[in-house]
Every structure is written in structure tokens, then in C-alpha cells.
Design a protein around this motif. Structure first.
Motif, PDB file in Angstrom:
ATOM      1  N   TRP A 191     -10.256  15.717  -5.430  1.00 12.81           N
ATOM      2  CA  TRP A 191      -9.220  15.178  -4.559  1.00 12.81           C
ATOM      3  C   TRP A 191      -7.904  15.884  -4.841  1.00 12.81           C
ATOM      4  CZ3 TRP A 191      -4.957  11.689  -5.598  1.00 12.81           C
ATOM      5  CH2 TRP A 191      -4.389  11.148  -4.450  1.00 12.81           C
ATOM      6  N   THR A 192      -7.282  16.436  -3.791  1.00 21.49           N
ATOM      7  CA  THR A 192      -6.034  17.173  -3.970  1.00 21.49           C
ATOM      8  C   THR A 192      -4.834  16.447  -3.391  1.00 21.49           C
ATOM      9  OG1 THR A 192      -6.444  18.372  -1.906  1.00 21.49           O
ATOM     10  CG2 THR A 192      -7.212  19.395  -3.946  1.00 21.49           C
ATOM     11  N   GLY A 193      -5.057  15.207  -2.961  1.00 21.41           N
ATOM     12  CA  GLY A 193      -3.948  14.455  -2.372  1.00 21.41           C
ATOM     13  C   GLY A 193      -4.181  14.235  -0.901  1.00 21.41           C
ATOM     14  N   ARG A 194      -4.256  12.988  -0.484  1.00 21.00           N
ATOM     15  CA  ARG A 194      -4.565  12.672   0.909  1.00 21.00           C
ATOM     16  C   ARG A 194      -3.597  11.653   1.447  1.00 21.00           C
ATOM     17  NH1 ARG A 194      -5.951   9.049   4.094  1.00 21.00           N
ATOM     18  NH2 ARG A 194      -7.549   9.138   5.675  1.00 21.00           N
ATOM     19  N   GLU A 230      12.753  -4.615  -6.450  1.00 23.99           N
ATOM     20  CA  GLU A 230      11.946  -3.417  -6.655  1.00 23.99           C
ATOM     21  C   GLU A 230      12.490  -2.244  -5.838  1.00 23.99           C
ATOM     22  OE1 GLU A 230       9.608  -2.648  -8.633  1.00 23.99           O
ATOM     23  OE2 GLU A 230       8.848  -4.525  -9.451  1.00 23.99           O
ATOM     24  N   LEU A 231      12.943  -2.532  -4.614  1.00 22.45           N
ATOM     25  CA  LEU A 231      13.481  -1.458  -3.780  1.00 22.45           C
ATOM     26  C   LEU A 231      14.787  -0.919  -4.357  1.00 22.45           C
ATOM     27  CD1 LEU A 231      12.795  -2.910  -0.223  1.00 22.45           C
ATOM     28  CD2 LEU A 231      11.467  -1.223  -1.491  1.00 22.45           C
ATOM     29  N   GLU A 232      15.612  -1.794  -4.866  1.00 20.01           N
ATOM     30  CA  GLU A 232      16.855  -1.328  -5.480  1.00 20.01           C
ATOM     31  C   GLU A 232      16.561  -0.493  -6.719  1.00 20.01           C
ATOM     32  OE1 GLU A 232      18.900  -5.006  -6.078  1.00 20.01           O
ATOM     33  OE2 GLU A 232      20.051  -4.798  -4.222  1.00 20.01           O
ATOM     34  N   ALA A 233      15.585  -0.911  -7.514  1.00 15.71           N
ATOM     35  CA  ALA A 233      15.208  -0.122  -8.690  1.00 15.71           C
ATOM     36  C   ALA A 233      14.686   1.246  -8.266  1.00 15.71           C
ATOM     37  CB  ALA A 233      14.143  -0.871  -9.496  1.00 15.71           C
ATOM     38  N   LEU A 234      13.920   1.270  -7.190  1.00 16.51           N
ATOM     39  CA  LEU A 234      13.397   2.540  -6.680  1.00 16.51           C
ATOM     40  C   LEU A 234      14.531   3.460  -6.251  1.00 16.51           C
ATOM     41  CD1 LEU A 234      10.772   4.092  -5.763  1.00 16.51           C
ATOM     42  CD2 LEU A 234      11.191   3.108  -3.512  1.00 16.51           C
ATOM     43  N   PRO A 298       4.907  -2.223  -2.573  1.00 13.01           N
ATOM     44  CA  PRO A 298       4.408  -1.742  -3.858  1.00 13.01           C
ATOM     45  C   PRO A 298       5.515  -1.758  -4.910  1.00 13.01           C
ATOM     46  CG  PRO A 298       3.927  -0.200  -2.070  1.00 13.01           C
ATOM     47  CD  PRO A 298       4.914  -1.180  -1.554  1.00 13.01           C
ATOM     48  N   SER A 299       5.122  -1.796  -6.149  1.00 17.66           N
ATOM     49  CA  SER A 299       6.099  -1.754  -7.231  1.00 17.66           C
ATOM     50  C   SER A 299       6.660  -0.341  -7.373  1.00 17.66           C
ATOM     51  CB  SER A 299       5.447  -2.179  -8.547  1.00 17.66           C
ATOM     52  OG  SER A 299       4.497  -1.197  -8.959  1.00 17.66           O
ATOM     53  N   GLU A 300       7.796  -0.253  -8.035  1.00 19.47           N
ATOM     54  CA  GLU A 300       8.411   1.047  -8.286  1.00 19.47           C
ATOM     55  C   GLU A 300       7.475   1.925  -9.104  1.00 19.47           C
ATOM     56  OE1 GLU A 300      10.571   4.213 -10.181  1.00 19.47           O
ATOM     57  OE2 GLU A 300       9.679   2.495 -11.225  1.00 19.47           O
ATOM     58  N   ALA A 301       6.718   1.319 -10.011  1.00 17.93           N
ATOM     59  CA  ALA A 301       5.780   2.083 -10.836  1.00 17.93           C
ATOM     60  C   ALA A 301       4.683   2.729  -9.989  1.00 17.93           C
ATOM     61  CB  ALA A 301       5.157   1.177 -11.895  1.00 17.93           C
ATOM     62  N   HIS A 302       4.275   2.062  -8.903  1.00 18.32           N
ATOM     63  CA  HIS A 302       3.258   2.630  -8.028  1.00 18.32           C
ATOM     64  C   HIS A 302       3.841   3.724  -7.130  1.00 18.32           C
ATOM     65  CE1 HIS A 302       0.743  -1.194  -8.606  1.00 18.32           C
ATOM     66  NE2 HIS A 302       0.058  -0.195  -9.109  1.00 18.32           N
ATOM     67  N   LEU A 303       5.060   3.520  -6.667  1.00 16.28           N
ATOM     68  CA  LEU A 303       5.653   4.463  -5.739  1.00 16.28           C
ATOM     69  C   LEU A 303       6.166   5.728  -6.410  1.00 16.28           C
ATOM     70  CD1 LEU A 303       7.620   2.123  -3.311  1.00 16.28           C
ATOM     71  CD2 LEU A 303       5.601   3.492  -2.781  1.00 16.28           C
ATOM     72  N   ALA A 304       6.600   5.632  -7.662  1.00 14.46           N
ATOM     73  CA  ALA A 304       7.238   6.769  -8.326  1.00 14.46           C
ATOM     74  C   ALA A 304       6.348   8.017  -8.352  1.00 14.46           C
ATOM     75  CB  ALA A 304       7.674   6.370  -9.734  1.00 14.46           C
ATOM     76  N   PRO A 305       5.090   7.940  -8.821  1.00 14.60           N
ATOM     77  CA  PRO A 305       4.264   9.166  -8.826  1.00 14.60           C
ATOM     78  C   PRO A 305       3.974   9.687  -7.428  1.00 14.60           C
ATOM     79  CG  PRO A 305       2.972   7.245  -9.468  1.00 14.60           C
ATOM     80  CD  PRO A 305       4.397   6.819  -9.462  1.00 14.60           C
ATOM     81  N   LEU A 306       3.883   8.777  -6.449  1.00 12.00           N
ATOM     82  CA  LEU A 306       3.673   9.215  -5.076  1.00 12.00           C
ATOM     83  C   LEU A 306       4.862  10.035  -4.586  1.00 12.00           C
ATOM     84  CD1 LEU A 306       2.426   9.221  -2.242  1.00 12.00           C
ATOM     85  CD2 LEU A 306       3.407   6.944  -1.898  1.00 12.00           C
ATOM     86  N   ASP A 308       6.970  11.674  -6.289  1.00 10.77           N
ATOM     87  CA  ASP A 308       7.056  12.937  -7.029  1.00 10.77           C
ATOM     88  C   ASP A 308       6.082  13.983  -6.495  1.00 10.77           C
ATOM     89  OD1 ASP A 308       9.028  11.888  -8.643  1.00 10.77           O
ATOM     90  OD2 ASP A 308       7.643  11.285 -10.241  1.00 10.77           O
ATOM     91  N   SER A 309       4.995  13.540  -5.861  1.00  9.56           N
ATOM     92  CA  SER A 309       3.954  14.484  -5.434  1.00  9.56           C
ATOM     93  C   SER A 309       3.933  14.744  -3.934  1.00  9.56           C
ATOM     94  CB  SER A 309       2.576  13.953  -5.863  1.00  9.56           C
ATOM     95  OG  SER A 309       2.267  12.752  -5.166  1.00  9.56           O
ATOM     96  N   LEU A 310       4.850  14.143  -3.186  1.00  9.94           N
ATOM     97  CA  LEU A 310       4.790  14.259  -1.728  1.00  9.94           C
ATOM     98  C   LEU A 310       4.838  15.704  -1.249  1.00  9.94           C
ATOM     99  CD1 LEU A 310       6.971  11.328  -0.342  1.00  9.94           C
ATOM    100  CD2 LEU A 310       4.498  11.605  -0.235  1.00  9.94           C
ATOM    101  N   SER A 311       5.683  16.504  -1.868  1.00 16.77           N
ATOM    102  CA  SER A 311       5.831  17.880  -1.378  1.00 16.77           C
ATOM    103  C   SER A 311       4.586  18.718  -1.606  1.00 16.77           C
ATOM    104  CB  SER A 311       7.031  18.543  -2.071  1.00 16.77           C
ATOM    105  OG  SER A 311       6.839  18.564  -3.481  1.00 16.77           O
ATOM    106  N   ASP A 312       3.689  18.265  -2.501  1.00 18.72           N
ATOM    107  CA  ASP A 312       2.475  19.030  -2.799  1.00 18.72           C
ATOM    108  C   ASP A 312       1.280  18.590  -1.967  1.00 18.72           C
ATOM    109  OD1 ASP A 312       3.866  20.393  -4.801  1.00 18.72           O
ATOM    110  OD2 ASP A 312       3.398  18.840  -6.289  1.00 18.72           O
ATOM    111  N   GLU A 313       1.416  17.522  -1.195  1.00 13.95           N
ATOM    112  CA  GLU A 313       0.273  17.021  -0.439  1.00 13.95           C
ATOM    113  C   GLU A 313       0.112  17.790   0.866  1.00 13.95           C
ATOM    114  OE1 GLU A 313      -0.342  12.412  -1.748  1.00 13.95           O
ATOM    115  OE2 GLU A 313       0.548  12.846   0.181  1.00 13.95           O
TER     116      GLU A 313
END
Length: 499
Positions: A191-194, A230-234, A298-306, A308-313
């Protein structure tokens, strides 16, 4: 019940389902029963230990290797949408077995596979349904633990034949073909990101919420039942991300852009005219592409890695296909054509993308190009019934009746009990003056679906051409009994009654 590829499925959630924010099950938690003793029939409640004691309103669960790493992850379907749980157990050996029978049906439903490794024999069977409303992969997965070799694999095929292969490799997807002593083995595709998709999203309606080149996290909350912490933390931790909320009474925050919008206004963002579940979160990549759709915040913890990787998908073809189908539903054939072309470019082997592009071209009155697309899909997958029917119909529109009849005959040979094929074949035969053959096709259609007026109408029109007027009146009367509003049958019957 047979579902043709790309056939639309009904939406089963009602208005009250979308607006209900509680729990239909009283927050009852999921259960996981673990048998740590092998053949001993003892099971223990282990959901809490593994972090799987969710209190969501679950409807289905499927084991599937989402990331292609050789172990099975879990996909949950809940009233809040999909939930994926990654298997992060220590790596171990495995075998993924795919079967190709010598003749239909495909896949080899009901085939039994016995795999022996490390002196232990494991057994499983091919199925595509496992549990409530749950489709599972047809490939069979065997976990092998520390076993680094496979002594044998025995397959009992649906035909009744049995075959055995020796010394197969581990950690591979192995394809076994009935009647062939050799096998094919290849590493699993990783899986390379979907990106996910929200079908029918009108992206132009929210284009002004985020400056170009910046990701956007958009919370759509018709019921305003949310907190913003959570949105403010994000927003604080990701200053390059735009965070916005659409709601009748949006929250007041210096980090979150609140946009007042009524439920009706929010619904217009979606081309199906329905407001999403409350709340929903949509994540857009810097290029404006929808990357994820969540039925919750979603929590900030779930959204953060997403984020960070958006430009590579990379773009994913299913997104273009779903958005193209939504464009067809609202008769925007030009946009649908562009989306399906993009899907074909991204995945040239996609027969669904080619067939759907043919439908868009039909809507644009570009029949010759539509025929080419339908032909491509039918050639790539001769069992693709929808492609065969659409190809034949397009050929009729171009006046190429003989080719159309041949196409329908090929489809009929594969699906003799397919109502739509009989209707299309009957119309094509009648259009070329082969009335007796056309009458036979409509007879078969009526026997398949006696309560569908299309068969009776087709047969009635053929009987008019054969001068069997009393029989034609009877068929048309049956059409009107089944469908009192059928104008074609009413006008034709009125004309006959005046004779």
C-alpha cells in the motif's frame, strides 16, 4: 442475486439515521474471543487487551490485508462510517493462495485448500461472503508463524478434481491454476497511500475556504453537536493547515474558521442533495483533491500523520470513477467524461472506468467513441455483462444491427437468464425485421420477470408488427395494469382500439 459490475446500490440510511448522534445499541462494546490453546476448545474475552472493545454501532467486520504487509487487518463498518485497525503484531511468515478454476464460476467458490507447513495441516475454503453484509477477498490467507517453507498444498476444486503442489514459497501470493502443475508466485503489492472519497462532493462549492497550496480540514456539522478542542490543537500544531467548520451555529475560535450554513446549504455541497452524517470531516490535499472522508471528528493524533503524508499520495482511480458516476447522475456528461478518462489513465486495465466513460460519451452524443470504449471493456472482460449490453445498445443507435445482435447473443450465451439481455436482444431483432426471433426473446424476458412491464411492452409492439392485434392489446393491457402511467403503452393501445 447477481450484481453487475458498477451497478448502483441503494442508499439504505434514512434521514433519521443521518441525524441521530447517539447509539442504537446502547454503547454495547465489541467482543473478541481468543483461543490461545490451539485445538483446546477454550475461548477468552480479549477485546480489552487488544484495544478492540469499541462502543460504536457496528454492522460488519472483515479481515483484509489493507497495507499489503502479509498480515490481516480489520475493517469495521459502523453507523459512523468505516474504521480500519492495523495489525501491528510482530512480522511472521504467511501464504496467500489464489485459485483459478479451469471453467466458470470465477472465483473458485467452495474450493477447499489444505496447506501443510512445519508438520501442521491447515484448511480453509474459498468464499466471498463471511458475516453480515460482508464481502471478503477470494484469496485464502494462511498464517505460518515461524515456518519458512511449505511442504504441500492440496486443492479440491469445485469440479471435484483434486491436485497437490509441493514445496511452495512462503511470504508470497501464490496463484494455482486447475490442471496446471506449475504455479505463479509474487510478492504482495504494498500500500502506497490511497485517498478516500466522498461520492458526489461538489468541490467547487468549498473552493474558497482554503488558499491554494494548503491542506484543508473541513468539519461539516449540520447539528452543531461538536467540540473544537481537537480542531484548535490541530491548527496550533499544523500552522500550514487551514481548519474550517460548516455549521448552522459554528464555533467561535481564533484557530478554526467558522462558516455559518444551514442544513440545506450544507446539503447543496453534496451533489446528491443530502447533508452528511453529523458530524463529518473532509480532508483536502494542497492541490484541492479530496484525500479522506470521516464520519466523525478524528483526533489530532489520527490526522497528524495523514497531513504529513498528503503530498506523497498519488491520485487513485476509484475516486475519479465515483465522482464521474455522480456527475452522470446530475447529467454533467462532460465532467464525467473527463473524470473517467483520468481513471483510465491512472489504471488502464480498469474495465469499469472504460465502460462508464462509454456511458458519458453516449450522453455527449459521441456514439462512435462510446462504442470503442464499450468494446474495450467487453474485450478485456468478456463476462462484463453491462459492457456487452451497452455495446450492443450503442451499435443499434449507429444502425449496426447485425453487430449488435451478435454482441447480445454473446452476452446471452454467458447469462441466458438475464432479463436485460433478453429485452435488448428482442428490440434489436425486431428492429431488423426478425420478428419471430424477437418475439422469442420477449417471451423469455416475461418468463424471467413477469411483473416487469418492459417484457410485455416489447412483445406487444412486436405483435403489432405481426398484425396480431388482439394479442397485442392483451399485452399492452398487462403493461398498463403493471404500470398505469406508461404513456407509450397507453398511446399504442388507444391507437389499436380506434382501428
Amino acid at each position: 442475486m447477481a450484481l453487475d459490475r458498477a451497478a448502483p446500490t441503494p442508499k439504505i440510511n434514512t434521514e433519521i439515521d443521518r441525524r441521530f448522534a447517539g447509539s442504537w445499541s446502547g454503547y454495547e462494546r465489541d467482543r473478541l474471543f481468543l483461543n490461545p490453546d490451539g485445538p483446546e476448545p477454550r475461548f477468552y474475552n480479549a477485546e480489552y487487551v487488544y484495544g478492540l472493545d469499541f462502543d460504536h454501532d457496528g454492522r460488519a467486520i472483515a479481515p483484509v490485508d489493507i497495507d499489503g504487509d502479509g498480515d490481516l487487518d480489520l475493517v469495521f463498518l459502523t453507523l459512523a462510517g468505516l474504521r480500519i485497525v492495523e495489525n501491528r503484531a510482530a512480522p511472521a511468515h504467511f501464504s496467500r493462495i489464489a485459485l483459478k478454476p479451469a471453467s466458470p464460476p470465477f472465483p473458485a467458490l467452495g474450493a477447499i485448500v489444505r496447506l501443510t507447513a512445519g508438520g501442521v495441516t491447515r484448511q480453509d475454503s474459498v468464499r466471498v461472503v463471511d458475516g453480515y453484509l460482508t464481502h471478503v477477498p477470494a484469496d485464502i490467507h494462511f498464517g505460518l508463524g515461524a515456518c519458512a517453507s511449505i511442504e504441500s498444498v492440496e486443492v479440491r476444486w469445485p469440479s471435484g478434481a483434486s491436485e497437490t503442489w509441493k514445496n511452495l514459497p512462503v511470504d508470497r501470493r501464490v496463484v494455482l491454476t486447475e490442471g496446471t502443475a506449475t504455479f505463479e508466485a509474487a510478492p504482495l503489492p504494498r500500500w502506497t497511500g490511497r485517498p478516500a472519497t466522498a461520492e458526489g462532493l461538489n468541490r467547487d462549492a468549498i473552493a474558497g475556504l482554503s488558499p491554494a497550496g494548503r491542506p484543508l480540514v473541513l468539519v461539516v456539522d449540520p447539528a452543531s453537536a461538536m467540540t473544537v478542542s481537537e480542531l484548535e490543537a490541530l491548527a496550533k500544531r499544523h500552522p500550514g493547515v487551514e481548519v474550517a467548520c460548516l455549521a448552522p451555529t459554528p464555533p467561535r475560535s481564533s484557530q478554526v474558521a467558522g462558516v455559518p450554513a444551514t442544513t440545506a446549504q450544507i446539503a447543496r455541497i453534496f451533489d446528491n442533495g443530502n447533508a452528511p452524517a453529523s458530524p463529518s470531516t473532509l480532508v483536502f490535499a494542497p492541490d484541492g483533491r479530496l484525500a479522506r472522508a470521516f464520519g466523525r471528528i478524528p483526533s489530532e493524533a489520527h490526522l497528524a500523520p495523514l497531513l504529513d503524508s498528503l503530498s506523497d499520495e498519488p491520485p487513485f482511480p476509484i475516486d475519479s470513477i465515483l465522482l464521474g458516476r455522480a456527475a452522470i447522475d446530475r447529467l454533467d456528461f462532460q465532467k464525467a467524461h473527463a473524470l473517467f478518462e483520468e481513471a483510465v489513465r491512472l489504471r488502464p486495465e480498469s474495465t469499469v472506468a472504460r465502460m462508464m466513460d462509454g456511458l458519458a460519451l453516449v450522453g455527449l452524443k459521441r456514439q462512435a467513441e462510446a462504442v470503442a470504449r464499450f468494446q474495450e471493456a467487453a474485450d478485456a472482460d468478456p463476462e462484463f455483462t453491462s459492457a456487452q449490453i451497452n455495446l450492443g445498445t450503442a451499435l443499434v443507435e449507429l444502425g449496426r444491427h447485425a453487430e449488435a445482435i451478435q454482441t447480445f447473443r454473446r452476452a446471452e450465451a454467458q447469462w441466458p437468464a438475464h432479463f436485460g439481455i433478453q429485452i435488448a436482444l428482442g428490440n434489436a431483432l425486431a428492429g431488423t425485421g426478425r420478428l419471430d426471433e424477437g418475439l422469442g426473446a420477449f417471451d423469455r424476458a416475461i418468463s424471467l420477470k413477469p411483473k416487469d412491464p418492459a417484457g410485455w411492452l416489447g412483445r406487444g409492439k412486436v405483435r403489432v408488427l405481426k398484425k396480431q392485434l388482439d394479442l397485442a392489446r392483451a399485452d399492452l393491457a398487462e403493461v398498463l395494469r403493471l404500470d398505469p402511467g406508461n404513456r407509450e403503452a397507453a398511446e399504442l393501445k388507444t391507437a389499436l382500439d380506434r382501428r
